[in-house]
Design a protein around this motif. Structure first.
Motif, PDB file in Angstrom:
ATOM      1  N   PHE A 170       0.945  -1.235   0.153  1.00 56.09           N
ATOM      2  CA  PHE A 170       0.056   0.139  -0.053  1.00 56.09           C
ATOM      3  C   PHE A 170       0.825   1.059   0.129  1.00 56.09           C
TER       4      PHE A 170
ATOM      5  N   THR B   1      -0.689   4.444  -1.565  1.00 58.13           N
ATOM      6  CA  THR B   1      -1.555   5.006  -0.779  1.00 58.13           C
ATOM      7  C   THR B   1      -0.865   5.852   0.408  1.00 58.13           C
TER       8      THR B   1
ATOM      9  N   ASP C  11      -4.790   0.342  -5.076  1.00 58.10           N
ATOM     10  CA  ASP C  11      -4.134  -0.622  -4.129  1.00 58.10           C
ATOM     11  C   ASP C  11      -4.923  -2.023  -3.677  1.00 58.10           C
TER      12      ASP C  11
ATOM     13  N   GLU D 100      -5.238  -4.474  -6.459  1.00 59.47           N
ATOM     14  CA  GLU D 100      -4.354  -5.438  -6.576  1.00 59.47           C
ATOM     15  C   GLU D 100      -3.932  -6.224  -5.333  1.00 59.47           C
ATOM     16  N   TYR D 101      -4.540  -5.808  -4.263  1.00 57.00           N
ATOM     17  CA  TYR D 101      -4.584  -6.596  -3.200  1.00 57.00           C
ATOM     18  C   TYR D 101      -5.475  -7.741  -3.316  1.00 57.00           C
TER      19      TYR D 101
END
Length: 316
Positions: free
Chosen positions: A45, A48, A310, A313-314
């Motif tokens: 992250f 972010t 993010d 993607e996680y």
């Protein structure tokens, strides 16, 4: 703002307890589900964190919380215990109390509510533009969840009672969050300064409870989740999902997603759940900023979109 990314659990440490979100994702993808280990290297992250740190350094108040739905582990947090103004996001507990009252039989879903003529909020919403001067309670819940309609939300709050909502929030483990007032076009000296305040930790956990059927009970959780799945505001965190704002209940790529946003002058807030083939998350982000120009506002919006990227993607 002090924030950090918590270590992501290694699947080899033991199988996590499977929740409702996990089961839904597996049923949607079958054999195409990618092993968790394949996603570990992508779970950062950092973008972010940079975006939120820049906002904090510019004077904004920032609070964020992201947790893994399957393990319950916090994977991102920053000042998530601090109550901040959250505008319409704070009315999710009102929807919870509405669904609970309907299920208990103390509130008739088809009870007709007249639109107020004295305290009507003229600045936003759909109901003020409709010819129908009265609607049933269950339709008002749809308007409040799908369009953030302030007049519908005010009517729900009046119907279930402010004290009942406060009690419900405490029972849900939300003692630092509160619905303070109705929506209003203008706030006078005798009015509460904000519609609602809340912590990102409590609202992320509330959304996790909704998809895991633990908010009041399975029926109430399902009803509130159904209402929130109709939300049209996918312009902040949810913009990274590519979902259709007007029809995202059954995504062709199997995304499980519900959210609610809050907007006011200098306030942007969003909480929700996003689940993909590799993982699921509950998230909440609030940014309070000086809305001095379009560029100030866009910088705040960009931080939400970075978080959305993010999160994608996680979970993928």
């Amino acid at each position: 703002m002090s924030s950090h990314s918590a270590p992501v659990p290694d699947p080899s440490d033991g199988a996590p307890v499977e929740g409702v979100a996990t089961a839904m994702r597996r049923s949607q993808r079958g054999s195409r589900r990618t092993p968790r280990r394949a996603a570990v290297g992508r779970r950062s992250f950092s973008p972010t964190m940079r975006a939120l740190q820049e906002l904090a350094e510019a004077g904004a108040q920032v609070s964020v919380h992201v947790s893994d739905l399957d393990t319950g582990r916090t994977v991102l947090e920053g000042d998530d215990h601090v109550p901040l103004p959250i505008a319409g996001l704070g009315f999710v507990p009102v929807l919870v109390e509405t669904a609970a009252a309907m299920e208990a039989g103390t509130l008739d879903p088809l009870r007709i509510i007249d639109r107020s003529t004295d305290d009507i909020v003229a600045g936003s919403g759909l109901w003020r533009n409709l010819r129908a001067p009265a609607l049933p309670m269950i339709d008002l819940a749809v308007l409040a969840a799908a369009a953030g309609d302030p007049n519908a939300a005010n009517a729900l709050l009046d119907a279930v009672g402010h004290e009942q909502v406060r009690t419900r929030m405490v029972s849900l483990g939300m003692p630092r969050s509160a619905v303070l007032d109705h929506f209003r076009d203008k706030r006078g000296p005798d009015d509460a300064p904000h519609v609602a305040v809340g912590t990102t930790r409590e609202f992320a956990r509330l959304f996790a409870g909704l998809v895991n059927s633990t908010v009041v009970d399975a029926g109430v959780s399902a009803q509130v989740s159904e209402w929130l799945s109709l939300n049209h505001d996918l312009s902040l965190v949810a913009s990274a999902t590519g979902l259709d704002p007007f029809a995202h209940e059954h995504d062709a790529h199997g995304l499980l997603f519900i959210n609610k946003t809050g907007r006011d002058r200098g306030v942007r807030a969003e909480a929700g759940v996003l689940a993909g083939p590799r993982a699921g998350v509950a998230y909440a982000l609030t940014v309070c900023f000086d809305d001095l120009s379009i560029s100030h506002r866009l910088r705040a919006h960009d931080a939400f979109r970075v978080l959305g990227t993010d999160l994608m993607e996680y979970t993928h």
